[in-house]
Design an enzyme around this catalytic site. Structure first.
Site, PDB file in Angstrom:
ATOM      1  CE  LYS A   1      43.363  39.948  34.926  1.00 59.81           C
ATOM      2  NZ  LYS A   1      42.184  39.653  35.777  1.00 59.81           N
TER       3      LYS A   1
ATOM      4  CB  SER B   1      37.937  39.171  36.558  1.00 58.23           C
ATOM      5  OG  SER B   1      37.522  40.453  36.949  1.00 58.23           O
TER       6      SER B   1
ATOM      7  CB  SER C   1      39.643  42.519  35.180  1.00 64.36           C
ATOM      8  OG  SER C   1      40.060  41.350  35.868  1.00 64.36           O
TER       9      SER C   1
END
Ligand SMILES: [Mg+2]
Ligand SMILES: [Zn+2]
Lengths: 498, 97, 490
Positions: A80, A179, A155
């Site tokens: 990420k 997330s 997310s």
């Protein structure tokens, strides 16, 4: 080559150890898969082909020379873009950090490298991890490999989609209110949020510091456990890092659920949960019982207040954490006659709508006269939710619920209604508020052919039990993580389900 | 909970966010809605419930006072949008909180 | 402000001080960057003290210990649990745009300071002592050189993150002189504790004053004005007296005192508006989630208490009683941080009066001249004793001794080494002295005659003549002996 990208991390590790395939071949295969699919999925903000292949070649050389290699040697990972990589762009999917190159590596990144895991790319995300659909990326949304017109969740949508699309067997996400788990559920993969402090936050760009936690994504429970073992552990650079040693998480995975006390959270099975989700989750719970678990219903009376508390605490911490992006030391800089004007212009132009919304929410909730009514009160609710969990764990070893009340929704469907978007975190938020571990396991498809996730929650430090329960269910259900359906991404040939 | 345009402008000033008039209007409505919902927290917890700021109870995490490496000035300044003789350059500062 | 004096007498000044003390730790408060004054700009920075995305703070144990030391010295209660908070406001010299500080859970609470004033000892309440981090340094570039009318600013973050203690007093002070005395006493304590070099002019100790006036006899506080930028004890006293007079004149003229922050201009001797506070500060304090609570184990606090050095008041008293120094002299040495050197010199045999004079005059003078922090002056107690001895035994005239001292402070070695190096040692060679002795007898014929006639005292003039002729190098005992031989009195 496609045979390679179909494999999970454990299988790839065995193949490389047996010398049947080289790290370079494994990495090249996955990079080719990414370049073949990412035009449609957009799971990555950038791939690191050169660095990845160089690292792979180095691993192959060391293997040839009989030198030691790490636990995940040659296994591709989607990272990420919220974790700092020295000298490599780390943008948090925000204009304000476009082209920002950190001067240092996050602890998680150092641990991945020490294990010889190979970061093939920086994954897309909601800007600064604020969102549940990855539509809040300043660089365009990520799409769900199961239906390219739908969101992957967020997310950590990029990492989840990358794992689901067979771009990489492993992904690293971060989970502040769900997330990691919610995108895992929406993409039909396994996603885990560890106990708060289990994984170092040093180098994880902060959204809400008291809730943020790094977590693994994978297509199997075992792979998720392997990756967690690699990134977890005490870090003196993080004051909130747990001193406790990380137990062997893989060893007990096969021990089954016989006698395990499983509590079903009543408040999370009620209205708002879609038919398909309720059905698949119900069946999964029934399977657990068949496998010997003692299933009972439990009540957590205060968790219905979780979303409210969360949307006061997280924005408050965010408004302070994001104050540093002011155009002075790094990142975007716009003009202005005075320092104040420059800062306001830079921030006004550099942050997207959701980030501005949360900064404003937090600044307001903390501002004079409102602190006690909002922030302090939310922290009290947090205490009550922790007490609810403690009560439940007197009679249960793990708790279960849906991970998300619904399966993947369409792009644009909720973007106009922030509150509706926030409410999709209702099942995952309580574990963040309590600092407790939780994971999402794919347990089937709804009538629309979209993946459904079951959430398994455990008390502080209870990762091993949680993983054991998930593994038993996984083995029993034999869910195939290959995206399929009319609007799905084409699977790699010879993809190999277990 | 209804935020006036004035409230929104005040908070935007505190948060150093330049907002367009359109943004100011929509934010006013959105924040009012969200806070209206979040206000639920006022219903539950009473004074005697202690607030929780850290979910995991750690204490006294302290470092030994031993120097470690710093970044070289060119590394620190490397990310600077604007620098001048080894320092970070910013527009003139007008004193005010 | 002609009416000032009598105006002021109609009002009572209410003054509270906020003092920031920069701690002498080796590293910063929350990162391992070395604390080093005068280092190249931005050369003592790292991701943590630069507020780089993803970086996290870890508190410095020694800084916490220093906070507890000061708290105990001021009679504060050491909080069983204290917490760091974030003070949120934007300023370019603050890398995170929040300062890690302490809000409603400071480490030290409620103490008091006994301030010696001409009117006797005053007990000034200490509200709290809390830990926080310093900001970077901003240079305002432009013809004015000051913040007003600058074109742009340059920021150096070497100072950002250096540990500070903020000491907040109760509004118990009543005059510039009392405030000055309070700060002097606090500074002496900080020096004695060895937690900071506490140099006001260098900014390692900073003081802001909150000043308000109220009619004598009233209990309600008047409008408070914050005065900044006093960088010496003297300017603190001056700034406060000026501010008292300014407010007195306003009140007398029926004009309101504005709630604001004012800047003291040392040269002009006036305060001027820095920023008005009608827009109230809103720091949005909340507990820093990156830092866990500090809960000092009682055993740790006890160890720190046991290790506390003698406090200045006690030292002064002892110097006065034990060594017979005057109050002023004792204060001068203690407040300058020279008590230890003084006592070491006395232990090494120096006469207290002599040692005190040399330290109080010559050494302090040299330090001021060379901008050296007196405790850091390169002169040990034994070296001072050595110097004093050289004077008392006549080896050195006071004048020569000053030269020697300068060399010693200049690092040229011990007094005896300097004497040797400069060839100042005594002449004890009979032949070498014979000539001088004969010359003196010839020169002082009258005195010589009186000695021959039995007037022993008269020999002094002859000895003096020889010493003068030898620039004080001749061995006095030997000269005596030679003279008596020559004059047939031995
Ligand atoms: Mg302060
Ligand atoms: Zn540093």
């Amino acid at each position: 080559m496609d045979a390679l990208v179909g494999r999970d991390a454990l299988a790839l590790r065995r193949l490389m150890e047996a010398g049947e395939v080289s790290a370079v071949e494994v990495v090249r295969a996955h990079l080719e898969r990414i370049h073949h699919t990412d035009g449609r999925v957009h799971a990555f903000l950038r791939t690191l082909d050169r660095l990845a292949l160089a690292h792979a070649a180095d691993i192959d050389r060391r293997r040839a020379e009989g030198q030691p290699v790490g636990a995940l040697a040659g296994v591709p990972v989607a990272l990420k873009d919220i974790l700092c990589t020295a000298g490599v762009e780390t943008t948090c999917a925000s204009r304000i950090l476009e082209a920002f190159r950190p001067p240092y590596d996050a602890t998680v990144v150092r641990r991945l490298r020490a294990a010889d895991a190979i970061v093939v790319g920086k994954a897309n995300m909601d800007e600064f991890a604020m969102g549940s659909s990855t539509e809040n990326s300043a660089f365009g949304p990520t799409r769900n490999p199961w239906d390219l017109d739908r969101v992957p969740g967020g997310s950590s949508g990029g990492s989840a989609a990358a794992v689901a699309a067979f771009d990489a067997p492993l992904g690293i996400g971060t989970d502040t209110g769900g997330s990691v788990r919610q995108p895992a559920a929406l993409c039909g993969v396994v996603g885990l949020k560890p106990t708060y402090g289990r994984v170092s936050r040093y180098g994880l760009v902060a959204f809400a510091s008291s809730l943020d936690q790094v977590g693994p994504l994978a297509r199997t429970v075992t792979d998720a456990a392997l990756l967690l073992e690699v990134v977890a552990g005490h870090d003196p650079a993080d004051s909130t890092s747990l001193p406790e040693a990380v137990p062997d998480l893989v060893a007990g995975l096969q021990d089954g659920v016989d006698g395990l006390r499983v509590g079903v959270v009543a408040e999370l099975m009620g209205e708002g949960v879609s038919e398909g989700v309720r059905a698949r989750v119900g069946e999964a719970i029934a399977r657990l019982e068949k496998l010997g678990a003692q299933v009972s219903e439990v009540s957590l009376p205060h968790i219905s207040y979780g979303v409210s508390a969360y949307y006061l605490i997280a924005p408050s911490e965010c408004s302070s954490n994001l104050a540093r992006y002011d155009g002075v030391r790094y990142g975007l800089r716009l003009g202005g006659q005075t320092a104040e004007a420059m800062m306001a212009a830079t921030r006004g132009a550099g942050f997207g709508p959701e980030v501005k919304r949360r900064i404003m929410l937090g600044a307001y909730a903390l501002s004079a006269g409102y602190y006690d009514a909002y922030y302090a009160q939310a922290q009290r609710v947090r205490t009550l939710i922790i007490a609810d969990f403690e009560r439940a764990y007197r009679d249960c070893d793990v708790l279960v619920s849906p991970t998300s009340p619904t399966t993947a929704f369409r792009l644009g469907e909720r973007i106009a209604d922030p509150l509706a978007m926030y409410l999709s975190d209702v099942c995952t938020i309580p574990s963040n508020l309590a600092g407790a571990p939780a994971l999402s396991l794919p347990v089937g498809l709804d009538d629309a052919g979209l993946p459904v996730g079951l959430q398994v929650m455990a008390p502080l430090l209870g990762e091993a039990t949680m993983l054991r329960a998930a593994r038993a269910l996984e083995a029993d259900l034999g869910f195939d993580p290959t995206p399929r359906g009319p609007n799905a991404l084409t699977a790699p040939r010879e993809a190999t389900p277990r | 909970m209804d935020l006036s345009t004035h409230d929104v402008r005040h908070v935007a000033r505190l948060a150093r966010l330049a907002l367009t008039d359109a943004e100011t209007r929509t934010l006013g409505d959105e924040l009012s809605t969200i806070l209206g919902y979040a206000e639920q927290v006022r219903e539950v917890a009473t004074e005697e419930v202690a607030p929780t700021s850290h979910a995991y109870p750690l204490r006294n995490v302290l470092r030994a006072d031993e120097p470690g490496p710093s970044l070289a000035p060119h590394e620190s300044l490397g990310t600077a949008p604007e620098a001048e003789d080894g320092r970070f350059r910013v527009p003139r500062i007008v004193e005010q909180a | 402000m002609t009416t000032t004096v009598e105006q002021a007498s109609r009002y009572e000044a209410v003054i509270g001080l906020e003092v920031h003390v920069e701690l002498a730790t080796r590293t910063k408060m929350f990162c391992a960057c070395a604390v080093e004054v005068g280092a190249e700009p931005n050369s003592r920075t790292c991701p943590v003290c630069m507020g780089q995305p993803g970086s996290l703070p870890v508190a410095n144990r020694t800084a916490v210990e220093y906070a507890i030391r000061l708290g105990l010295a001021l009679g504060c209660r050491i909080a069983p649990v204290s917490q760091f908070h974030r003070k949120n406001y934007f300023y370019p010299d603050m890398p995170k745009n929040y300062q890690i500080s302490q809000y409603d859970a400071p480490i030290c609470v409620g103490g008091s300071l006994e301030v010696p004033t001409d009117a006797g000892v005053r007990h000034i309440g200490i509200t709290r002592v809390h830990m926080e981090e310093d900001t970077g340094k901003t240079v305002h570039v432009g013809e004015s050189g000051r913040i007003h009318g600058a074109d742009y600013a340059l920021v150096d973050y070497n100072r950002a993150g250096i540990p500070l203690l903020e000491v907040v007093s109760e509004p118990d002070l009543r005059s510039g002189e009392e405030a000055r005395a309070y700060l002097a006493e606090l500074r002496a304590i900080v020096l004695a504790l060895g937690i900071s070099d506490a140099r006001l002019e260098a900014g390692s100790m900073r003081c802001d004053a909150n000043v308000s006036l109220r009619p004598v006899g009233h209990t309600v506080y008047g409008t408070r004005v914050e005065v900044k930028n006093m960088n010496s004890l003297r300017s603190l006293g001056r700034a406060i007296d000026h501010e008292i007079a300014r407010q007195a004149d306003l009140l007398a003229a029926g004009e309101p005192v504005v709630h604001e922050t004012r800047h003291w201009d040392e040269d002009a001797g006036v305060t001027s508006t820095l920023r008005t506070k009608e827009e109230v500060f809103d720091y949005r304090y909340f507990p820093d989630p990156d830092l866990v609570p500090v809960a000092p184990e009682p055993s740790w606090v006890d160890d720190i208490r046991a290790g506390l050095p003698e406090l200045p008041a006690v030292t002064r008293a002892r110097l006065a009683e034990l060594h017979g120094l005057g109050a002023a002299q004792a204060r001068l040495l203690v407040d300058a941080g020279l008590a230890a050197t003084f006592e070491a010199a006395v232990r090494a045999g120096a006469a207290p009066g002599e040692a005190a004079n040399w330290l109080g005059n010559e050494v302090l003078g040299w330090c001021a001249e060379h901008d050296v922090d007196p405790p850091g002056a390169p002169l040990s107690g034994p070296e001072l004793a050595e110097l004093v001895a050289l004077v008392t035994d006549g080896t050195l005239s006071t004048k020569l001794a000053r030269t020697v001292l300068t060399d010693v402070l200049g690092g040229k070695g011990s007094p005896r080494q300097v004497v040797a190096a400069r060839g100042l040692e005594q002449i004890s060679d009979r032949d070498a002295l014979a000539g001088l002795v004969d010359a003196a007898i010839a020169e002082q014929a009258a005195a010589a005659q009186r000695v021959r006639e039995g007037n022993a005292k008269a020999i002094g003039a002859l000895v003096g003549a020889v010493m003068r002729a030898s620039q004080g190098k001749a061995n006095p005992q030997l000269v005596n002996e030679l003279l008596r031989q020559r004059l047939g009195t031995s």
